[in-house]
Design a protein around this motif. Structure first.
Motif, short mmCIF file in Angstrom:
data_model
loop_
_atom_site.label_atom_id
_atom_site.label_comp_id
_atom_site.label_asym_id
_atom_site.label_seq_id
_atom_site.Cartn_x
_atom_site.Cartn_y
_atom_site.Cartn_z
N GLY A 57 0.79 -1.22 0.00
CA GLY A 57 0.00 0.00 0.00
C GLY A 57 0.82 1.27 0.00
O GLY A 57 0.32 2.35 0.34
N ILE A 58 2.09 1.16 -0.39
CA ILE A 58 2.98 2.33 -0.44
C ILE A 58 2.83 3.00 -1.81
O ILE A 58 2.99 2.34 -2.84
N PRO A 59 2.53 4.30 -1.85
CA PRO A 59 2.38 4.98 -3.14
C PRO A 59 3.68 4.95 -3.95
O PRO A 59 4.77 5.12 -3.39
N VAL A 60 3.54 4.73 -5.24
CA VAL A 60 4.67 4.77 -6.16
C VAL A 60 4.51 6.02 -7.02
O VAL A 60 3.47 6.22 -7.65
N ILE A 61 5.54 6.86 -7.03
CA ILE A 61 5.50 8.15 -7.72
C ILE A 61 6.58 8.17 -8.80
O ILE A 61 7.77 8.09 -8.50
N HIS A 62 6.17 8.26 -10.05
CA HIS A 62 7.10 8.36 -11.17
C HIS A 62 7.39 9.83 -11.43
O HIS A 62 6.46 10.63 -11.59
N VAL A 63 8.65 10.19 -11.46
CA VAL A 63 9.06 11.57 -11.74
C VAL A 63 9.90 11.56 -13.00
O VAL A 63 10.95 10.93 -13.05
N TRP A 64 9.42 12.24 -14.02
CA TRP A 64 10.08 12.27 -15.32
C TRP A 64 10.50 13.67 -15.69
O TRP A 64 9.76 14.63 -15.49
N PHE A 65 11.69 13.78 -16.28
CA PHE A 65 12.16 15.05 -16.86
C PHE A 65 11.60 15.11 -18.28
O PHE A 65 11.95 14.28 -19.12
N VAL A 66 10.74 16.07 -18.53
CA VAL A 66 10.09 16.18 -19.84
C VAL A 66 10.09 17.64 -20.29
O VAL A 66 9.74 18.53 -19.52
N VAL A 67 10.48 17.86 -21.55
CA VAL A 67 10.40 19.20 -22.13
C VAL A 67 9.56 19.15 -23.40
O VAL A 67 9.40 18.10 -24.02
N GLU A 68 9.03 20.30 -23.77
CA GLU A 68 8.32 20.41 -25.04
C GLU A 68 9.35 20.53 -26.16
O GLU A 68 10.52 20.84 -25.90
#
Length: 202
Positions: A57-68
């Protein structure tokens, strides 16, 4: 790790595990990052940890470097950010910006995009953690001595307990990784291994 972790207080971050960052054929492949990612077995280790976290039950957070396209709004004040423009990297909608195979978001996961090294800068990360009632943050991904270290330092300053399973992190080479793990991160995070971390959950 001597201190048990309470599942209900933890969150897992998977940061910058994108094709351009750690895969052969990616924009930064010539840096050595794909080879070091394989040496660390980082993708499989993160996947196993994420599966365990979801089961607890631990939240998984994806963090992505994204540019236009063209990277509008990306301040070019550091070599890393200049490199993103020069290599046309992590552009939204491209293969390079996508998560690596094996670490795709699952139902219930959170997704955050950023334009800085730290997962905190200009993102809703703290809002998500507060909503989930989490004060212990496990940081995994790439690159150890850049985004991982920045995120751990900032989180510690903000009052969060930061955990870094070092076999779930990778950078350009072992020297840079070890310098961060053995020195820089020691005073801002609890450094451990993924298997040991899994055994710590209560």
């Amino acid at each position: 790790m001597a201190i048990p972790l309470v599942s209900g207080r933890c969150a897992l971050i998977i940061q910058d595990m994108q094709n351009d960052v750690v895969m052969d054929g990616g924009a930064f492949a010539s840096s050595g990052a794909p080879a070091h990612c394989r040496e660390q077995n980082a993708i499989s280790n993160i996947a196993a940890l994420a599966a365990h976290c979801r089961g607890c039950g631990i939240p998984v957070i994806h963090v992505w470097f994204v540019v236009e396209p063209g990277a509008p709004g990306l301040t070019l004040n550091a070599p890393l950010f200049l490199g993103i423009v020069e290599e046309n990297a992590v552009v939204r909608g491209t293969w390079g910006a996508e998560p690596v195979v094996g670490l795709e978001p699952m139902s219930g996961d959170h997704i955050i995009t950023k334009m800085r090294m730290s997962a905190w800068q200009g993102t809703p990360l703290q809002t998500i953690l507060m909503a989930e009632g989490r004060d212990t943050v496990i940081v995994t991904g790439a690159w150890t001595n850049m985004s991982i270290e920045h995120t751990a330092r900032t989180g510690a300053d903000m009052g969060y307990r930061m955990i870094v399973p070092e076999d779930c992190c990778a950078t350009m080479n072992a020297d840079w990784h070890n310098a961060s793990i053995n020195y820089a991160l020691q005073n801002v995070a609890r450094v451990t291994k993924s298997a040991d971390l899994i055994d710590c959950f209560e």
